[in-house]
Design an enzyme around this catalytic site. Structure first.
Site, PDB file in Angstrom:
ATOM      1  CB  ILE A  51       5.030 -20.407   9.958  1.00  0.00           C
ATOM      2  CG1 ILE A  51       4.657 -20.460  11.447  1.00  0.00           C
ATOM      3  CG2 ILE A  51       5.484 -19.009   9.587  1.00  0.00           C
ATOM      4  CD1 ILE A  51       5.825 -20.247  12.383  1.00  0.00           C
ATOM      5  CB  CYS A  52       2.849 -19.526   4.627  1.00  0.00           C
ATOM      6  SG  CYS A  52       3.203 -19.205   2.890  1.00  0.00           S
ATOM      7  CB  VAL A  53       7.734 -16.931   6.297  1.00  0.00           C
ATOM      8  CG1 VAL A  53       8.570 -18.000   6.984  1.00  0.00           C
ATOM      9  CG2 VAL A  53       8.539 -15.661   6.121  1.00  0.00           C
ATOM     10  CG  LEU A  93      -0.417 -20.757   4.804  1.00  0.00           C
ATOM     11  CD1 LEU A  93       0.459 -21.429   5.854  1.00  0.00           C
ATOM     12  CD2 LEU A  93      -0.624 -21.689   3.620  1.00  0.00           C
ATOM     13  CG  ASN A  98       1.523 -14.441   5.868  1.00  0.00           C
ATOM     14  OD1 ASN A  98       1.651 -13.292   6.273  1.00  0.00           O
ATOM     15  ND2 ASN A  98       1.256 -14.722   4.598  1.00  0.00           N
TER      16      ASN A  98
END
Length: 271
Positions: free
Chosen positions: A93-95, A128, A86
């Site tokens: 950052i992918c959250v 990602l 991620n």
């Protein structure tokens, strides 16, 4: 207080309160830093959680706040290179907390805790880093090996932590050794001709006999009694006369007197 043209004054005050709270009571494994001249960028060092491939590493990240924060979520980036599904190669950052699940009531503390939890439980479905996501789903051991390799090369090293319990234990051990040493000194000085006095409540130690005030020594009754009892048979002191010896000596005196009387009688008869 620092000012910033990109943020409204009320937001700056809110951030100042949050940052003070984070500094006084930081979340586990997270240390926050801020540029006093620019509150729109928040830096944090995140310790890799134990039991993960990121253990024994510290990862630096930043949160960038826009002018309409907190109505819009901050953007998160890892500055330390990391192998994670991620986190993109550029550190983005992918959250969900920083996207569709964002709520203006969420503070910086909540965001940082979520990012650290991402190191414990990645979400390969929304990756990602496609290589890391695919590897995590197909071969976890290979994924963990890659992640540990990145951690060993790029991550910062955690600072050593000192345990107060260990210091207390070492101090206690030192006190015990000093006590044992003082007891040994008392034993060697109170031993007379092979007789050793054991340190008991009835036999005070050398330290207590010296007294606490004025350096005056109290009467050494205990030591004197030990000396009298512990004298060896090879000493020069004369043994006291016994009853049997007295009887023998008196019998000899009487026999000598009788001989003298008999001799006188014989001389009188001759006259």
């Amino acid at each position: 207080m620092a000012t910033n043209e990109n943020l409204p004054p009320n937001v700056i005050k809110q951030l100042a309160r949050e940052l003070k709270n984070l500094d006084e009571t930081p979340p586990e494994g997270i240390k926050v830093g801020v540029n006093d001249d620019d509150f729109s960028t928040i830096y944090a060092d995140i310790e890799g959680p134990a039991g993960t491939p990121y253990e024994n590493g510290v990862f630096r990240m930043k949160l960038i706040l826009s002018r309409d924060f907190p109505h819009s979520p901050p953007k998160g980036y890892f500055l330390t290179k990391i192998f994670h599904p991620n986190i993109a190669s550029n550190g983005e950052i992918c959250v969900n907390t920083l996207k569709r699940d964002w709520n203006p009531s969420l503070g910086l503390r909540h965001v940082l805790i979520v990012v650290r939890c991402l190191l414990i439980e990645p979400f390969p479905e929304s990756a990602l880093n496609e290589q890391a996501g695919k590897m995590l789903l197909e071969n976890y051991e290979e994924y963990a090996r890659h992640a540990r390799l990145y951690t060993g090369i790029h991550a910062l090293k955690p600072k050593p932590k000192f345990k107060s319990g260990a210091i207390s234990e070492s101090t206690a051990a030192l006190n015990v050794e000093q006590t044992n040493t003082s007891v040994c000194i008392v034993d060697t000085k109170t031993a007379v001709s092979g007789a050793v006095v054991q340190p008991t409540p009835l036999a005070p130690s050398l330290n207590t006999m010296k007294g606490a005030s004025g350096g005056q020594e109290p009467p050494t009754t205990t030591l004197n009694s030990v000396v009298e009892i512990g004298v060896s048979s090879g000493s020069t002191a004369a043994a006291p006369p016994t009853a049997a010896t007295n009887k023998k000596e008196s019998g000899l005196v009487k026999a000598q007197d009788k001989k003298k009387i008999d001799a006188r009688k014989k001389s009188l008869k001759r006259l």
